[in-house]
Enzyme design. Structure first.
Site, PDB file in Angstrom:
ATOM      1  N   LYS A 120       0.860  -1.184   0.000  1.00  0.00           N
ATOM      2  CA  LYS A 120       0.000   0.000   0.000  1.00  0.00           C
ATOM      3  C   LYS A 120       0.890   1.226   0.000  1.00  0.00           C
ATOM      4  CE  LYS A 120      -2.499   1.433   3.782  1.00  0.00           C
ATOM      5  NZ  LYS A 120      -1.934   2.764   4.038  1.00  0.00           N
ATOM      6  N   GLU A 122       0.649   5.766  -0.011  1.00  0.00           N
ATOM      7  CA  GLU A 122      -0.189   6.956   0.115  1.00  0.00           C
ATOM      8  C   GLU A 122       0.062   7.900  -1.045  1.00  0.00           C
ATOM      9  OE1 GLU A 122       0.333   8.825   3.962  1.00  0.00           O
ATOM     10  OE2 GLU A 122       0.074   6.908   5.014  1.00  0.00           O
ATOM     11  N   GLU A 189      -9.186   7.565   3.812  1.00  0.00           N
ATOM     12  CA  GLU A 189      -9.091   7.878   5.250  1.00  0.00           C
ATOM     13  C   GLU A 189      -9.562   9.300   5.524  1.00  0.00           C
ATOM     14  OE1 GLU A 189      -5.377   6.935   7.196  1.00  0.00           O
ATOM     15  OE2 GLU A 189      -5.971   7.999   9.029  1.00  0.00           O
TER      16      GLU A 189
HETATM   17  O1  KIV Z   1      -0.895   2.586   8.687  1.00  0.00           O
HETATM   18  C1  KIV Z   1      -2.056   2.159   8.792  1.00  0.00           C
HETATM   19  O2  KIV Z   1      -2.395   1.409   9.697  1.00  0.00           O
HETATM   20  C2  KIV Z   1      -3.001   2.581   7.774  1.00  0.00           C
HETATM   21  C3  KIV Z   1      -4.443   2.361   8.078  1.00  0.00           C
HETATM   22  C4  KIV Z   1      -4.871   3.240   9.166  1.00  0.00           C
HETATM   23  C5  KIV Z   1      -5.272   2.489   6.864  1.00  0.00           C
HETATM   24  O3  KIV Z   1      -2.632   3.103   6.788  1.00  0.00           O
END
Ligand code: KIV
Length: 297
Positions: A120, A122, A189
Protein backbone atom coordinates in the site's frame (compact mmCIF):
# COMPACT_ATOMS: atom_id res chain seq x y z
CA UNK A 1 -5.43 -21.34 23.93
CA UNK A 2 -6.92 -19.94 20.70
CA UNK A 3 -10.62 -19.05 20.62
CA UNK A 4 -10.93 -19.39 16.84
CA UNK A 5 -14.52 -20.15 15.91
CA UNK A 6 -14.38 -20.38 12.12
CA UNK A 7 -11.57 -21.16 9.70
CA UNK A 8 -12.40 -20.23 6.11
CA UNK A 9 -10.87 -22.79 3.78
CA UNK A 10 -9.39 -20.75 1.00
CA UNK A 11 -6.88 -17.90 1.05
CA UNK A 12 -8.15 -14.50 -0.09
CA UNK A 13 -6.24 -13.25 -3.14
CA UNK A 14 -5.86 -9.78 -4.62
CA UNK A 15 -8.29 -10.62 -7.50
CA UNK A 16 -10.79 -11.88 -4.86
CA UNK A 17 -10.65 -8.52 -3.11
CA UNK A 18 -10.97 -6.62 -6.35
CA UNK A 19 -14.05 -8.69 -7.22
CA UNK A 20 -15.70 -7.68 -3.92
CA UNK A 21 -16.58 -4.25 -5.37
CA UNK A 22 -20.18 -3.49 -4.36
CA UNK A 23 -20.58 -6.85 -2.59
CA UNK A 24 -20.27 -7.94 1.02
CA UNK A 25 -18.08 -5.32 2.72
CA UNK A 26 -14.38 -6.17 2.97
CA UNK A 27 -13.22 -6.65 6.56
CA UNK A 28 -9.72 -5.36 7.24
CA UNK A 29 -7.65 -4.86 10.39
CA UNK A 30 -4.03 -3.93 10.89
CA UNK A 31 -1.64 -6.51 12.36
CA UNK A 32 2.04 -6.29 13.21
CA UNK A 33 2.98 -9.63 14.82
CA UNK A 34 2.52 -13.34 14.17
CA UNK A 35 0.37 -14.14 17.24
CA UNK A 36 -2.02 -11.26 16.54
CA UNK A 37 -2.19 -12.22 12.85
CA UNK A 38 -3.18 -15.75 13.90
CA UNK A 39 -6.01 -14.40 16.07
CA UNK A 40 -7.37 -12.10 13.36
CA UNK A 41 -6.73 -14.15 10.24
CA UNK A 42 -9.81 -16.44 10.21
CA UNK A 43 -12.17 -13.49 10.67
CA UNK A 44 -10.90 -10.87 8.24
CA UNK A 45 -10.37 -10.62 4.49
CA UNK A 46 -7.33 -8.39 4.62
CA UNK A 47 -4.51 -7.97 7.15
CA UNK A 48 -2.80 -4.63 6.72
CA UNK A 49 0.70 -4.27 8.10
CA UNK A 50 0.28 -0.52 8.44
CA UNK A 51 3.04 1.96 9.12
CA UNK A 52 0.76 2.94 12.01
CA UNK A 53 3.03 0.46 13.81
CA UNK A 54 5.42 3.40 14.23
CA UNK A 55 2.93 4.94 16.65
CA UNK A 56 1.14 1.98 18.24
CA UNK A 57 4.11 -0.42 18.52
CA UNK A 58 7.22 1.78 18.56
CA UNK A 59 5.87 4.88 20.35
CA UNK A 60 6.82 7.46 17.68
CA UNK A 61 4.54 10.48 17.45
CA UNK A 62 4.00 10.00 13.70
CA UNK A 63 4.57 7.32 11.05
CA UNK A 64 7.46 9.24 9.50
CA UNK A 65 10.38 7.51 11.30
CA UNK A 66 9.26 4.04 10.17
CA UNK A 67 11.85 2.35 7.91
CA UNK A 68 11.57 -0.19 5.13
CA UNK A 69 13.45 -2.73 7.27
CA UNK A 70 10.88 -2.32 10.05
CA UNK A 71 8.02 -2.89 7.60
CA UNK A 72 9.75 -5.95 6.17
CA UNK A 73 10.33 -7.50 9.61
CA UNK A 74 6.71 -6.97 10.67
CA UNK A 75 5.34 -7.89 7.23
CA UNK A 76 7.13 -11.24 7.36
CA UNK A 77 5.86 -11.84 10.91
CA UNK A 78 2.26 -11.20 9.87
CA UNK A 79 2.56 -13.30 6.70
CA UNK A 80 3.75 -16.21 8.87
CA UNK A 81 0.54 -15.94 10.89
CA UNK A 82 -1.87 -15.59 7.97
CA UNK A 83 -3.34 -18.68 6.35
CA UNK A 84 -6.52 -17.05 5.05
CA UNK A 85 -6.40 -13.27 4.77
CA UNK A 86 -4.70 -11.32 2.01
CA UNK A 87 -1.63 -9.57 3.50
CA UNK A 88 -0.79 -6.01 2.44
CA UNK A 89 2.28 -4.13 3.70
CA UNK A 90 2.63 -0.33 3.79
CA UNK A 91 5.54 1.26 1.98
CA UNK A 92 6.95 3.67 4.56
CA UNK A 93 7.67 7.37 4.17
CA UNK A 94 10.59 8.19 1.82
CA UNK A 95 10.85 4.66 0.43
CA UNK A 96 8.80 5.30 -2.72
CA UNK A 97 8.03 8.99 -3.31
CA UNK A 98 11.22 10.01 -5.15
CA UNK A 99 10.73 7.91 -8.28
CA UNK A 100 8.87 4.89 -9.69
CA UNK A 101 12.20 3.01 -9.72
CA UNK A 102 12.68 3.66 -5.97
CA UNK A 103 9.13 2.50 -5.38
CA UNK A 104 9.76 -0.67 -7.38
CA UNK A 105 12.91 -1.49 -5.42
CA UNK A 106 11.12 -0.98 -2.08
CA UNK A 107 7.98 -2.87 -3.13
CA UNK A 108 9.95 -5.75 -4.63
CA UNK A 109 11.85 -6.17 -1.36
CA UNK A 110 8.57 -6.22 0.56
CA UNK A 111 7.00 -8.84 -1.70
CA UNK A 112 10.13 -11.02 -1.93
CA UNK A 113 11.20 -10.82 1.72
CA UNK A 114 7.84 -10.97 3.53
CA UNK A 115 5.61 -13.25 1.47
CA UNK A 116 2.92 -10.53 1.46
CA UNK A 117 0.44 -10.26 -1.41
CA UNK A 118 0.60 -6.53 -2.09
CA UNK A 119 1.87 -3.14 -0.97
CA UNK A 120 0.00 0.00 0.00
CA UNK A 121 1.19 3.51 -0.67
CA UNK A 122 -0.19 6.96 0.11
CA UNK A 123 -0.82 9.58 -2.53
CA UNK A 124 -3.13 10.71 -5.28
CA UNK A 125 -2.64 12.24 -8.69
CA UNK A 126 1.10 12.74 -8.07
CA UNK A 127 1.60 9.00 -7.34
CA UNK A 128 -0.42 7.68 -10.31
CA UNK A 129 2.67 7.19 -12.48
CA UNK A 130 4.31 5.16 -9.69
CA UNK A 131 1.23 2.99 -9.17
CA UNK A 132 1.13 2.28 -12.94
CA UNK A 133 4.86 1.44 -12.91
CA UNK A 134 4.39 -1.11 -10.10
CA UNK A 135 1.16 -2.58 -11.46
CA UNK A 136 2.76 -3.08 -14.89
CA UNK A 137 5.51 -5.07 -13.15
CA UNK A 138 3.10 -7.38 -11.30
CA UNK A 139 3.24 -5.66 -7.95
CA UNK A 140 -0.33 -5.29 -6.69
CA UNK A 141 -0.93 -1.87 -5.14
CA UNK A 142 -3.56 -0.71 -2.67
CA UNK A 143 -3.88 3.09 -2.84
CA UNK A 144 -4.50 5.43 0.10
CA UNK A 145 -6.14 8.83 -0.38
CA UNK A 146 -7.93 11.43 1.75
CA UNK A 147 -6.13 12.00 5.04
CA UNK A 148 -2.59 10.77 4.42
CA UNK A 149 -0.57 10.47 7.65
CA UNK A 150 2.77 10.55 5.79
CA UNK A 151 1.88 14.09 4.63
CA UNK A 152 1.33 15.36 8.18
CA UNK A 153 4.21 17.87 8.01
CA UNK A 154 3.00 19.36 4.71
CA UNK A 155 -0.66 19.48 5.74
CA UNK A 156 0.09 20.86 9.21
CA UNK A 157 -1.71 18.07 11.12
CA UNK A 158 -4.17 15.22 10.81
CA UNK A 159 -6.95 17.14 9.07
CA UNK A 160 -10.25 15.75 7.78
CA UNK A 161 -10.35 16.00 4.00
CA UNK A 162 -13.08 17.02 1.59
CA UNK A 163 -14.95 19.55 3.71
CA UNK A 164 -14.73 22.26 1.03
CA UNK A 165 -15.85 21.73 -2.54
CA UNK A 166 -12.31 22.25 -3.79
CA UNK A 167 -10.83 19.73 -1.39
CA UNK A 168 -13.63 17.23 -2.08
CA UNK A 169 -12.77 17.45 -5.79
CA UNK A 170 -9.11 16.85 -4.95
CA UNK A 171 -9.86 13.70 -2.94
CA UNK A 172 -12.07 12.40 -5.75
CA UNK A 173 -9.41 13.18 -8.37
CA UNK A 174 -6.77 11.45 -6.23
CA UNK A 175 -8.82 8.28 -5.86
CA UNK A 176 -9.74 8.20 -9.53
CA UNK A 177 -6.13 8.72 -10.63
CA UNK A 178 -4.83 5.88 -8.44
CA UNK A 179 -7.57 3.49 -9.54
CA UNK A 180 -7.04 4.37 -13.21
CA UNK A 181 -3.32 3.71 -12.75
CA UNK A 182 -4.05 0.12 -11.72
CA UNK A 183 -4.57 0.03 -7.95
CA UNK A 184 -6.72 -2.97 -7.01
CA UNK A 185 -8.40 -0.99 -4.25
CA UNK A 186 -8.17 2.34 -2.47
CA UNK A 187 -8.10 3.09 1.26
CA UNK A 188 -10.03 6.30 1.93
CA UNK A 189 -9.09 7.88 5.25
CA UNK A 190 -10.60 10.75 7.19
CA UNK A 191 -13.13 12.26 4.85
CA UNK A 192 -16.79 13.22 4.95
CA UNK A 193 -19.49 10.74 3.98
CA UNK A 194 -20.61 12.40 0.69
CA UNK A 195 -17.04 12.29 -0.64
CA UNK A 196 -16.52 8.65 0.37
CA UNK A 197 -19.89 7.74 -1.15
CA UNK A 198 -19.17 9.54 -4.43
CA UNK A 199 -15.67 8.07 -4.71
CA UNK A 200 -17.06 4.59 -4.05
CA UNK A 201 -19.65 5.19 -6.76
CA UNK A 202 -17.06 6.40 -9.27
CA UNK A 203 -14.42 3.68 -8.78
CA UNK A 204 -14.57 0.22 -10.32
CA UNK A 205 -12.30 -1.07 -7.55
CA UNK A 206 -13.27 -1.32 -3.88
CA UNK A 207 -12.85 1.54 -1.45
CA UNK A 208 -11.82 0.63 2.09
CA UNK A 209 -12.78 3.31 4.58
CA UNK A 210 -11.27 4.46 7.83
CA UNK A 211 -13.12 7.45 9.20
CA UNK A 212 -14.92 7.64 5.86
CA UNK A 213 -18.42 6.20 6.56
CA UNK A 214 -20.19 2.93 5.82
CA UNK A 215 -20.63 4.00 2.18
CA UNK A 216 -17.25 2.40 1.38
CA UNK A 217 -16.83 -1.16 0.05
CA UNK A 218 -15.00 -2.20 3.21
CA UNK A 219 -13.63 -0.94 6.53
CA UNK A 220 -10.24 -0.95 8.22
CA UNK A 221 -9.27 -0.10 11.80
CA UNK A 222 -5.97 -0.08 13.62
CA UNK A 223 -6.25 -3.20 15.77
CA UNK A 224 -4.64 -1.64 18.84
CA UNK A 225 -7.26 1.14 18.73
CA UNK A 226 -10.27 -1.15 18.45
CA UNK A 227 -9.01 -3.50 21.16
CA UNK A 228 -8.14 -0.68 23.56
CA UNK A 229 -4.43 -1.52 23.70
CA UNK A 230 -3.29 1.86 22.31
CA UNK A 231 -4.91 4.50 24.51
CA UNK A 232 -2.71 7.60 24.08
CA UNK A 233 -5.59 9.05 22.05
CA UNK A 234 -8.66 7.62 20.33
CA UNK A 235 -9.67 9.09 16.98
CA UNK A 236 -13.40 9.91 16.62
CA UNK A 237 -13.86 7.23 13.96
CA UNK A 238 -12.65 4.38 16.18
CA UNK A 239 -15.16 2.03 17.78
CA UNK A 240 -13.72 0.22 20.80
CA UNK A 241 -14.65 -3.45 20.79
CA UNK A 242 -12.61 -4.36 23.87
CA UNK A 243 -10.64 -2.76 26.67
CA UNK A 244 -7.56 -4.98 26.64
CA UNK A 245 -5.41 -2.21 28.11
CA UNK A 246 -7.33 -2.49 31.40
CA UNK A 247 -7.25 -6.28 31.26
CA UNK A 248 -3.48 -6.26 30.73
CA UNK A 249 -3.03 -3.92 33.69
CA UNK A 250 -5.19 -6.11 35.94
CA UNK A 251 -3.30 -9.24 34.87
CA UNK A 252 0.10 -7.64 35.51
CA UNK A 253 -1.03 -6.41 38.95
CA UNK A 254 -2.13 -9.96 39.84
CA UNK A 255 1.20 -11.40 38.62
CA UNK A 256 3.22 -8.85 40.58
CA UNK A 257 1.24 -9.63 43.72
CA UNK A 258 1.69 -13.41 43.25
CA UNK A 259 5.45 -13.04 42.76
CA UNK A 260 5.82 -10.84 45.83
CA UNK A 261 3.78 -13.23 47.99
CA UNK A 262 5.49 -16.35 46.50
CA UNK A 263 2.04 -17.63 45.35
CA UNK A 264 3.62 -17.96 41.89
CA UNK A 265 5.14 -20.25 40.80
CA UNK A 266 2.96 -22.91 42.48
CA UNK A 267 3.50 -26.67 42.51
CA UNK A 268 1.75 -27.14 39.13
CA UNK A 269 4.35 -24.89 37.48
CA UNK A 270 7.33 -26.92 38.69
CA UNK A 271 9.26 -29.49 36.66
CA UNK A 272 9.21 -32.96 38.19
CA UNK A 273 12.62 -34.56 38.70
CA UNK A 274 11.45 -38.19 39.04
CA UNK A 275 10.86 -40.08 42.27
CA UNK A 276 14.51 -41.05 42.74
CA UNK A 277 15.99 -37.57 42.32
CA UNK A 278 18.03 -36.66 45.38
CA UNK A 279 20.08 -33.49 45.32
CA UNK A 280 22.66 -33.69 48.10
CA UNK A 281 22.62 -30.48 50.04
CA UNK A 282 26.12 -29.18 50.55
CA UNK A 283 26.55 -27.64 53.95
CA UNK A 284 29.72 -26.12 55.29
CA UNK A 285 31.96 -28.89 56.65
CA UNK A 286 31.48 -29.71 60.30
CA UNK A 287 27.76 -28.71 60.47
CA UNK A 288 26.44 -32.31 60.33
CA UNK A 289 27.53 -35.38 62.25
CA UNK A 290 29.53 -37.75 59.98
CA UNK A 291 27.33 -40.43 58.30
CA UNK A 292 24.06 -38.45 58.44
CA UNK A 293 22.52 -37.12 55.16
CA UNK A 294 20.24 -34.05 55.18
CA UNK A 295 16.50 -34.46 54.44
CA UNK A 296 14.99 -32.96 51.21
CA UNK A 297 12.63 -30.11 51.81
O1 KIV B 1 -0.89 2.59 8.69
C1 KIV B 1 -2.06 2.16 8.79
O2 KIV B 1 -2.40 1.41 9.70
C2 KIV B 1 -3.00 2.58 7.77
C3 KIV B 1 -4.44 2.36 8.08
C4 KIV B 1 -4.87 3.24 9.17
C5 KIV B 1 -5.27 2.49 6.86
O3 KIV B 1 -2.63 3.10 6.79
Amino acid sequence: MSTVTSVPAKPVTVPDLRARKGGTPIVCLTAYTTPMARHLDPHVDLLLVGDSLGMVVYGFDSTLPVTLDMMIAHGAAVARGAAHACVVVDLPFASYQASPADAYRAAARVIAETGADAVKLEGGVEMAETVAFLAARDIPVLGHVGLMPQSVRASGGYKIRGRSEKDAEQVLADGEAIAAAGAFGVVVEGTVEPVARELTRRLKVPTIGIGASAACDGQVLVVDDMLGVFTDFTPKFVKRYADLGSEIEAAVKAYASDVRSRAFPADEHLFGGGPSLQIPVQLPSGTLPTGKSPKRA
